[in-house]
Motif scaffolding. Structure first.
Motif, PDB file in Angstrom:
ATOM      1  N   ASP A 120       0.384  -1.369   0.603  1.00  0.00           N
ATOM      2  CA  ASP A 120      -0.370   0.172  -0.179  1.00  0.00           C
ATOM      3  C   ASP A 120       1.002   0.711   0.325  1.00  0.00           C
ATOM      4  O   ASP A 120       0.688   2.321  -1.306  1.00  0.00           O
ATOM      5  CB  ASP A 120      -0.842   0.246   1.449  1.00  0.00           C
ATOM      6  CG  ASP A 120      -2.336  -1.376   1.233  1.00  0.00           C
ATOM      7  OD1 ASP A 120      -2.318  -1.641  -0.212  1.00  0.00           O
ATOM      8  OD2 ASP A 120      -2.763  -1.325   2.230  1.00  0.00           O
ATOM      9  N   GLU A 157      -7.657   7.807  -3.072  1.00  0.00           N
ATOM     10  CA  GLU A 157      -7.639   6.644  -2.847  1.00  0.00           C
ATOM     11  C   GLU A 157      -8.730   5.756  -2.236  1.00  0.00           C
ATOM     12  O   GLU A 157      -8.726   4.405  -2.359  1.00  0.00           O
ATOM     13  CB  GLU A 157      -6.234   5.930  -2.075  1.00  0.00           C
ATOM     14  CG  GLU A 157      -4.833   5.761  -2.579  1.00  0.00           C
ATOM     15  CD  GLU A 157      -3.845   5.689  -2.468  1.00  0.00           C
ATOM     16  OE1 GLU A 157      -3.084   4.720  -2.697  1.00  0.00           O
ATOM     17  OE2 GLU A 157      -3.706   5.845  -0.496  1.00  0.00           O
ATOM     18  N   ASN A 203      -8.031   0.799  -6.091  1.00  0.00           N
ATOM     19  CA  ASN A 203      -8.836  -0.178  -4.954  1.00  0.00           C
ATOM     20  C   ASN A 203      -6.793  -0.623  -4.080  1.00  0.00           C
ATOM     21  O   ASN A 203      -7.176  -2.227  -4.368  1.00  0.00           O
ATOM     22  CB  ASN A 203      -9.307  -1.692  -5.856  1.00  0.00           C
ATOM     23  CG  ASN A 203      -8.047  -2.126  -6.755  1.00  0.00           C
ATOM     24  OD1 ASN A 203      -6.910  -1.470  -7.269  1.00  0.00           O
ATOM     25  ND2 ASN A 203      -8.620  -3.148  -7.732  1.00  0.00           N
ATOM     26  N   ASN A 204      -6.090  -0.251  -3.823  1.00  0.00           N
ATOM     27  CA  ASN A 204      -5.070  -0.148  -3.180  1.00  0.00           C
ATOM     28  C   ASN A 204      -4.728   0.575  -2.445  1.00  0.00           C
ATOM     29  O   ASN A 204      -4.768   2.084  -2.936  1.00  0.00           O
ATOM     30  CB  ASN A 204      -3.937  -1.555  -4.093  1.00  0.00           C
ATOM     31  CG  ASN A 204      -3.354  -0.859  -5.061  1.00  0.00           C
ATOM     32  OD1 ASN A 204      -2.749   0.409  -5.180  1.00  0.00           O
ATOM     33  ND2 ASN A 204      -3.964  -1.064  -5.709  1.00  0.00           N
ATOM     34  N   PHE A 220      -7.104   3.776   0.406  1.00  0.00           N
ATOM     35  CA  PHE A 220      -7.619   2.494   0.288  1.00  0.00           C
ATOM     36  C   PHE A 220      -8.238   1.517   1.300  1.00  0.00           C
ATOM     37  O   PHE A 220      -9.319   1.332   2.065  1.00  0.00           O
ATOM     38  CB  PHE A 220      -7.753   2.158  -0.778  1.00  0.00           C
ATOM     39  CG  PHE A 220      -8.347   0.321  -1.100  1.00  0.00           C
ATOM     40  CD1 PHE A 220      -9.739   0.063  -1.596  1.00  0.00           C
ATOM     41  CD2 PHE A 220      -8.168  -0.542  -0.708  1.00  0.00           C
ATOM     42  CE1 PHE A 220     -10.660  -0.547  -2.411  1.00  0.00           C
ATOM     43  CE2 PHE A 220      -8.144  -2.291  -0.416  1.00  0.00           C
ATOM     44  CZ  PHE A 220     -10.169  -1.756  -1.625  1.00  0.00           C
ATOM     45  N   GLU A 246     -11.394   0.766   3.951  1.00  0.00           N
ATOM     46  CA  GLU A 246     -11.925  -0.787   4.027  1.00  0.00           C
ATOM     47  C   GLU A 246     -12.058  -1.524   5.674  1.00  0.00           C
ATOM     48  O   GLU A 246     -12.706  -1.749   5.885  1.00  0.00           O
ATOM     49  CB  GLU A 246     -10.669  -1.657   3.491  1.00  0.00           C
ATOM     50  CG  GLU A 246     -10.670  -2.928   3.277  1.00  0.00           C
ATOM     51  CD  GLU A 246      -9.795  -4.615   2.668  1.00  0.00           C
ATOM     52  OE1 GLU A 246      -9.982  -4.746   2.187  1.00  0.00           O
ATOM     53  OE2 GLU A 246      -8.554  -4.409   3.685  1.00  0.00           O
TER      54      GLU A 246
END
Length: 273
Positions: free
Chosen positions: A76, A215, A220-221, A225, A229
């Protein structure tokens, strides 16, 4: 590092250490809901888990070095840093020559400054819908937003640096018969370097803020992100671990930029070392 610098660094650690100690004490006494704000120890454990590889080492899957760098945190971080670097290079690469031109040319400044002053207050986050419409999802919209975030600090500081050169330098160069190009390259540009480097430092900070936001929406990273998440699953310890990672990374970037500024501006400050 000199003794004075060590002492200054130690003094700077006092407040964070006190805050962490009070935070941990409050968590141990049950004064803080661990679901809302986990203890520093829980955050540290999650941060270590976040940094470690997700699977056990398998020689058939690849080298040990690749396995060591397969943790979510490192992946990341590298993803976020890639977007910051690319977006900043694009934004600053466009802003620097334009700022030099606008600062040195009254005509160009008169033509372009109203447009820049209209666009400058618009935060990069406001461009998110357009960025997604134009570039879809992935790195492209994130890089676009970061470039916008880095563009204006570098542009405005460069313009200010060129336009605020001390007139005594310009008069001295004219009296010595300097041409316009020599005046720009040998007088105006060096005198504007402190402003330009300040704009670069601000631009990098802005780019790092924008990458986290982008992000959370278009990628998606990355660190942003991962925080989003973690919020979806109520992993508050991972949220705080991600936030601390961002803070440490930003601190490292700022320290590196400060050292670079001090090195490049030794002549400006009269430093020998």
């Amino acid at each position: 590092m000199t003794q004075a610098k060590w002492r200054e660094s130690a003094v700077g650690l006092v407040v964070p250490v006190v805050i962490v100690a009070l935070w941990q004490t409050g968590a141990m006494m049950g004064l803080i809901n661990p679901q809302v704000l986990p203890s520093p120890w829980a955050v540290l454990l999650k941060w270590i888990e976040y940094a470690l590889p997700l699977t056990a080492f398998d020689p058939a899957a690849g080298s040990r070095l690749a396995w060591m760098f397969s943790g979510e945190l490192l992946i990341d971080t590298m993803g976020s840093m890639y977007r910051v670097v690319v977006g900043f290079v694009i934004g600053a690469g466009l802003a620097l020559p334009l700022g030099l031109a606008m600062g040195s040319s009254r005509t160009l400044y008169a033509w372009l400054n109203p447009l820049m002053q209209v666009l400058r207050p618009i935060p990069p986050i406001a461009y998110i819908p357009l960025a997604i419409l134009w570039f879809g999802l992935g790195n492209a919209p994130a890089v676009f937003l970061i470039a916008i975030g880095a563009f204006f600090p570098v542009l405005m500081n460069t313009i200010a640096g060129v336009r605020q050169v001390d007139s005594i330098y310009i008069r001295a160069a004219r009296n010595l018969g300097a041409s316009q190009s020599t005046m720009f390259l040998r007088v105006m540009l060096p005198a504007a370097v402190p402003y330009i480097l300040s704009g670069v430092r601000i631009g990098i900070g802005t780019a790092f803020i924008v990458v986290i936001v982008s992000e959370m929406i278009a990628v998606n990273n990355g660190l942003g992100f991962r925080i989003l998440e973690a919020r979806e699953y109520f992993w508050s310890d991972k949220i705080v671990a991600g936030m601390i990672s961002i803070g440490l990374l930003g601190l490292g970037i700022d320290i590196a930029m400060n050292k670079l500024n001090n090195h490049l501006l030794r002549w400006h400050r009269g430093l020998e070392n």
